[in-house]
Scaffold this motif. Sequence first.
Motif, PDB file in Angstrom:
ATOM      1  N   ALA A  34       0.848  -1.205   0.000  1.00 55.10           N
ATOM      2  CA  ALA A  34       0.000   0.000   0.000  1.00 55.10           C
ATOM      3  C   ALA A  34       0.876   1.246   0.000  1.00 55.10           C
ATOM      4  CB  ALA A  34      -0.892   0.001   1.234  1.00 55.10           C
ATOM      5  N   GLU A  35       0.339   2.323  -0.524  1.00 52.82           N
ATOM      6  CA  GLU A  35       1.031   3.611  -0.407  1.00 52.82           C
ATOM      7  C   GLU A  35       0.969   4.074   1.050  1.00 52.82           C
ATOM      8  OE1 GLU A  35       2.693   5.244  -2.796  1.00 52.82           O
ATOM      9  OE2 GLU A  35       2.215   3.677  -4.255  1.00 52.82           O
ATOM     10  N   VAL A  36       1.974   4.795   1.497  1.00 56.67           N
ATOM     11  CA  VAL A  36       1.911   5.328   2.859  1.00 56.67           C
ATOM     12  C   VAL A  36       0.806   6.380   2.914  1.00 56.67           C
ATOM     13  CG1 VAL A  36       4.295   4.897   3.518  1.00 56.67           C
ATOM     14  CG2 VAL A  36       3.714   7.009   2.350  1.00 56.67           C
ATOM     15  N   PRO A  37       0.140   6.504   4.068  1.00 56.96           N
ATOM     16  CA  PRO A  37      -0.912   7.521   4.201  1.00 56.96           C
ATOM     17  C   PRO A  37      -0.371   8.920   3.881  1.00 56.96           C
ATOM     18  CG  PRO A  37      -0.892   6.052   6.108  1.00 56.96           C
ATOM     19  CD  PRO A  37       0.312   5.710   5.292  1.00 56.96           C
ATOM     20  N   VAL A  97       1.468  10.753   6.626  1.00 59.00           N
ATOM     21  CA  VAL A  97       2.819  10.261   6.902  1.00 59.00           C
ATOM     22  C   VAL A  97       3.792  10.762   5.833  1.00 59.00           C
ATOM     23  CG1 VAL A  97       4.251   8.200   7.093  1.00 59.00           C
ATOM     24  CG2 VAL A  97       1.982   8.241   8.149  1.00 59.00           C
ATOM     25  N   ALA A  98       3.332  10.684   4.584  1.00 60.03           N
ATOM     26  CA  ALA A  98       4.189  11.159   3.485  1.00 60.03           C
ATOM     27  C   ALA A  98       4.522  12.636   3.677  1.00 60.03           C
ATOM     28  CB  ALA A  98       3.488  10.940   2.137  1.00 60.03           C
ATOM     29  N   GLU A  99       3.528  13.401   4.122  1.00 64.24           N
ATOM     30  CA  GLU A  99       3.733  14.829   4.362  1.00 64.24           C
ATOM     31  C   GLU A  99       4.768  15.046   5.474  1.00 64.24           C
ATOM     32  OE1 GLU A  99       2.799  17.455   2.908  1.00 64.24           O
ATOM     33  OE2 GLU A  99       3.309  18.984   4.410  1.00 64.24           O
ATOM     34  N   GLN A 100       4.630  14.248   6.527  1.00 63.27           N
ATOM     35  CA  GLN A 100       5.573  14.359   7.646  1.00 63.27           C
ATOM     36  C   GLN A 100       7.003  14.057   7.182  1.00 63.27           C
ATOM     37  OE1 GLN A 100       5.124  11.279  10.580  1.00 63.27           O
ATOM     38  NE2 GLN A 100       6.914  12.050  11.679  1.00 63.27           N
ATOM     39  N   TRP A 101       7.129  13.038   6.328  1.00 66.19           N
ATOM     40  CA  TRP A 101       8.465  12.689   5.811  1.00 66.19           C
ATOM     41  C   TRP A 101       9.059  13.831   5.001  1.00 66.19           C
ATOM     42  CZ3 TRP A 101       7.698   6.943   3.800  1.00 66.19           C
ATOM     43  CH2 TRP A 101       7.466   6.115   4.909  1.00 66.19           C
ATOM     44  N   ARG A 102       8.198  14.480   4.227  1.00 72.47           N
ATOM     45  CA  ARG A 102       8.714  15.583   3.421  1.00 72.47           C
ATOM     46  C   ARG A 102       9.242  16.716   4.306  1.00 72.47           C
ATOM     47  NH1 ARG A 102       4.695  13.838  -0.188  1.00 72.47           N
ATOM     48  NH2 ARG A 102       3.065  15.075   0.801  1.00 72.47           N
ATOM     49  N   ARG A 106      10.316   7.448  -7.083  1.00 70.00           N
ATOM     50  CA  ARG A 106      10.129   7.378  -5.628  1.00 70.00           C
ATOM     51  C   ARG A 106      11.281   8.111  -4.954  1.00 70.00           C
ATOM     52  NH1 ARG A 106       5.119   5.124  -4.201  1.00 70.00           N
ATOM     53  NH2 ARG A 106       4.593   3.596  -5.795  1.00 70.00           N
ATOM     54  N   SER A 107      10.972   8.792  -3.848  1.00 69.45           N
ATOM     55  CA  SER A 107      12.039   9.457  -3.111  1.00 69.45           C
ATOM     56  C   SER A 107      12.899   8.394  -2.421  1.00 69.45           C
ATOM     57  CB  SER A 107      11.442  10.397  -2.057  1.00 69.45           C
ATOM     58  OG  SER A 107      10.863   9.633  -1.014  1.00 69.45           O
ATOM     59  N   VAL A 108      14.088   8.798  -2.002  1.00 67.64           N
ATOM     60  CA  VAL A 108      14.963   7.864  -1.290  1.00 67.64           C
ATOM     61  C   VAL A 108      14.295   7.379  -0.002  1.00 67.64           C
ATOM     62  CG1 VAL A 108      17.130   7.685   0.000  1.00 67.64           C
ATOM     63  CG2 VAL A 108      17.120   8.677  -2.298  1.00 67.64           C
ATOM     64  N   LEU A 109      13.605   8.265   0.715  1.00 69.94           N
ATOM     65  CA  LEU A 109      12.934   7.828   1.954  1.00 69.94           C
ATOM     66  C   LEU A 109      11.883   6.776   1.650  1.00 69.94           C
ATOM     67  CD1 LEU A 109      12.430  10.782   4.466  1.00 69.94           C
ATOM     68  CD2 LEU A 109      14.143   8.976   4.426  1.00 69.94           C
ATOM     69  N   GLU A 110      11.132   6.976   0.581  1.00 73.38           N
ATOM     70  CA  GLU A 110      10.178   5.941   0.192  1.00 73.38           C
ATOM     71  C   GLU A 110      10.917   4.650  -0.138  1.00 73.38           C
ATOM     72  OE1 GLU A 110       6.394   7.369  -2.200  1.00 73.38           O
ATOM     73  OE2 GLU A 110       8.177   8.431  -2.922  1.00 73.38           O
ATOM     74  N   VAL A 124       7.471  -4.544   3.100  1.00 71.18           N
ATOM     75  CA  VAL A 124       6.750  -3.457   3.767  1.00 71.18           C
ATOM     76  C   VAL A 124       5.387  -3.966   4.213  1.00 71.18           C
ATOM     77  CG1 VAL A 124       8.018  -1.672   2.501  1.00 71.18           C
ATOM     78  CG2 VAL A 124       5.832  -2.537   1.609  1.00 71.18           C
ATOM     79  N   SER A 125       4.729  -3.112   4.958  1.00 77.51           N
ATOM     80  CA  SER A 125       3.444  -3.486   5.566  1.00 77.51           C
ATOM     81  C   SER A 125       2.497  -4.076   4.516  1.00 77.51           C
ATOM     82  CB  SER A 125       2.824  -2.243   6.203  1.00 77.51           C
ATOM     83  OG  SER A 125       1.744  -2.617   7.007  1.00 77.51           O
ATOM     84  N   GLY A 126       1.933  -5.237   4.825  1.00 77.94           N
ATOM     85  CA  GLY A 126       1.000  -5.880   3.914  1.00 77.94           C
ATOM     86  C   GLY A 126       1.588  -7.103   3.228  1.00 77.94           C
ATOM     87  N   GLN A 127       2.894  -7.103   3.008  1.00 75.76           N
ATOM     88  CA  GLN A 127       3.510  -8.235   2.310  1.00 75.76           C
ATOM     89  C   GLN A 127       3.690  -9.430   3.241  1.00 75.76           C
ATOM     90  OE1 GLN A 127       6.989  -6.036   0.617  1.00 75.76           O
ATOM     91  NE2 GLN A 127       6.369  -7.001  -1.301  1.00 75.76           N
ATOM     92  N   ASP A 128       3.381 -10.594   2.705  1.00 73.18           N
ATOM     93  CA  ASP A 128       3.463 -11.841   3.474  1.00 73.18           C
ATOM     94  C   ASP A 128       4.782 -12.548   3.141  1.00 73.18           C
ATOM     95  OD1 ASP A 128       3.284 -14.376   4.485  1.00 73.18           O
ATOM     96  OD2 ASP A 128       1.378 -14.878   3.502  1.00 73.18           O
TER      97      ASP A 128
END
Lengths: 464, 464
Positions: free
Chosen positions: A260-263, A266-271, A295-299, A338-342
């Motif tokens: 999933a994409e980050v909310p 959260v993305a705003e906070q990272w920026r 994608r940014s390096v943080l992503e 990342v979150s969601g992957q099994d």
Amino acid sequence: MSAAVDPVLAHVDAHIGESLERLMALVRIPSISTDPAYAAQCTKAGQWLVDDLAGQGYDASLRQTAGHPMVVAHDKGATSGPHVLFYGHYDVQPVDPIGLWSSDPFEPALREGPDGEKEITGRGTSDDKGQLLTFVEACRAWKAVHGTLPLRVTFLFEGEEESGSPSLLPFLDATGDELRADVALVCDTDMWGPDTPSINSMLRGLVGEELTITCADKDLHSGMFGSAARNPNQVLAEIIASLRNPDGSVAIEGFYDDVAEVPAAVAEQWRNLGFSEAGYLGSVGLKTPAGEAGRSVLEQIWSRPTCEINGMWGGYTGDGFKTVIPSKASAKISFRLVSGQDPVKIRAAFRAHVEARLPADCTVSFKPHGGSPAITVPVDGPYLAPALAALTDEWNKPAVVVGSGGSIPVVGEFKRRLGMDTLLIGFARIDDRIHSPNEKYNLKSFHKGIRSWVRVLDALAAVK
Amino acid sequence: MSAAVDPVLAHVDAHIGESLERLMALVRIPSISTDPAYAAQCTKAGQWLVDDLAGQGYDASLRQTAGHPMVVAHDKGATSGPHVLFYGHYDVQPVDPIGLWSSDPFEPALREGPDGEKEITGRGTSDDKGQLLTFVEACRAWKAVHGTLPLRVTFLFEGEEESGSPSLLPFLDATGDELRADVALVCDTDMWGPDTPSINSMLRGLVGEELTITCADKDLHSGMFGSAARNPNQVLAEIIASLRNPDGSVAIEGFYDDVAEVPAAVAEQWRNLGFSEAGYLGSVGLKTPAGEAGRSVLEQIWSRPTCEINGMWGGYTGDGFKTVIPSKASAKISFRLVSGQDPVKIRAAFRAHVEARLPADCTVSFKPHGGSPAITVPVDGPYLAPALAALTDEWNKPAVVVGSGGSIPVVGEFKRRLGMDTLLIGFARIDDRIHSPNEKYNLKSFHKGIRSWVRVLDALAAVK
């Protein structure tokens, strides 16, 4: 902050030299968990911790497992406040390539770094012996000043973190009632910046795989068989090349299905974190992000999965030249999830990808090396805000909530098996060269890390 | 065949046990030329040959070079007949992976093989200590029976054949007048079949290259940098994958520019050799030719060039797992060349191919490991027919003229620098596992090889 803190901080400052000597003593034990030749040294490091904790009055013991032993210690003093479980690991990464170390990895020293800061050099100084001792030393100082800790504390140190923690799950299942606390504390992460404390709320998961391609049933002479015989080095290279698309994404079918994409928040906070891509990559001699285009390096390192070739080998790798076509070629490959992957699904998809690309006359064997899903730590629990405030007090800079590209599988297991959330607080720096030659831990990380834990202990003790 | 031959053959048969003991003594010296740690052992093997040859009355000496020494010996007895230069090499390949040897590579033994034939086991038994001693022992027997050899003989043994022969060219240039003969004899090739003797008329050339890809300036933690940082293992794998087209051909631009088809007559002769592709590949556990589609296996290994990855390595390759993104990854790659291809041009084309595919943040360094063009030996010279007849007499099967996928650079240098053609006569078998664990030389190869040389000496002595 309670009035109890200041005398403890003063005690920490007055005794930092002794704390440093204890860290050096622990670093001198070469507790490399992945190499069976160092098994006795792993036990020795565990016993060193048991002896140190017992000497401080904790109920400490070494617990045997199928692998390296666990260290468990309980403080019986405090009767009020939340119960915290502090986790760390006493094992360290291998040291090869040993030739790139500028001094013996197991003979730590205090030196001045290129930026003028004092650094403690040696394997495990940062990951994780230095980090885990920041907590042990904070508790030692508190007990020395006040006699008892301000909240209930249990210590858990494992010796297999660098080799996939095979004994951890059975141990948690067997001793869960003894270890279960209100919140877990894990000190195995970086600070956001040299003077910016942080708490991690996202950790990538990890799937490790080792594969071996076999072609001929023996090594061949490349003059006699060259071109007619399938070369496993070539086959392995083609398979590895097929794992990535030209745009940097992973080419395994279904790999991104559950990502999933980050909310947006959260993305705003990272920026707003002021992260410098050029600074981050430049610190290791790079300039250009190699991951998914756009994608940014943080992503790329926090919220996107990846596939990395951690090792590969086949044929003759010594001095000179040998015109051989080997029988086998191998690679160690890891996936950060990342979150969601099994992990189970990703491992199966990888194996199917390889098997579908195997040419004639080749077989493949797989060996799993650990698997754990990504972790998301809730940012609205009762412990996060007080801990952030305590860190802010110590460093005089607002503590931030960040993600992390690394994997700390125990955090997921604490949640899954013991129902505990975790606060990930660490004082390592991005340039500590953990897992690399010339690992170091800044004296400032160690000293202010101890002081930080004194404040966090005080802050958590006040949580009702 | 002259009457001189029979008593020499009888002498060979009567003393084969002593010949075998000498071979074992020479094999016990671990003269691995590519590994500097074995330099003294290389000299020891050279000195062993000098001592043995001097003991037989030859004018033998060890000649120093910038690398391992040369052995040169002259027979001063014969005053008539052609002058032959016999070349062999006393150095051997490395022995790794040592774990796959079923006995010590440098403790030779005589054992029964799976086909019931007696085999001499050990590194160098076939390549080339066993082979070179077939000639030495044939001459010993001849001298023992007749007092003098039937033609003029010079021996030349080098100690760097397995590491690209760096000292050979300067040595040939410096001592050409001393070494120049009417024809060179080289015993470093296979028989066509277990009982079918052969002389090689084509040898592929060889270009060796080692490349190292560097990305970050240090090893990185794959959690902290995974996907954002360029991984040299991935880059190297993609470059290696790009070297081959899906049809099995080499994808380097211009690689086939100077490659000619073999003459129709030669192709016809090859088709009549009764070569079994299934048997050849099946002997090493394979079934499917991996080279250029539409080409026979004999074409693939004799008359078509190739590119083989002889070694590749990067990152963590030990036990367990290490989540590292290495700074560097390397490969050793060799090109087998055919008649017409220029080693200098091929090396340059390979390097250009790599450099054109280097992504951002990567550098590459190259290290050359030898380069020699392919060789074609004329089939209409004065020595070939008598030698074929002599081999046919010994083996009771017609000796055949074949090609070879291997490279013996000295043959080209003999022609280029000393104006000599070469007869390539060898008694090794395709399953001797040269360059691999458990190398062996059949006792029959050794014994009948000695007998073959007795007959060839007699036959060549009669050439006017």
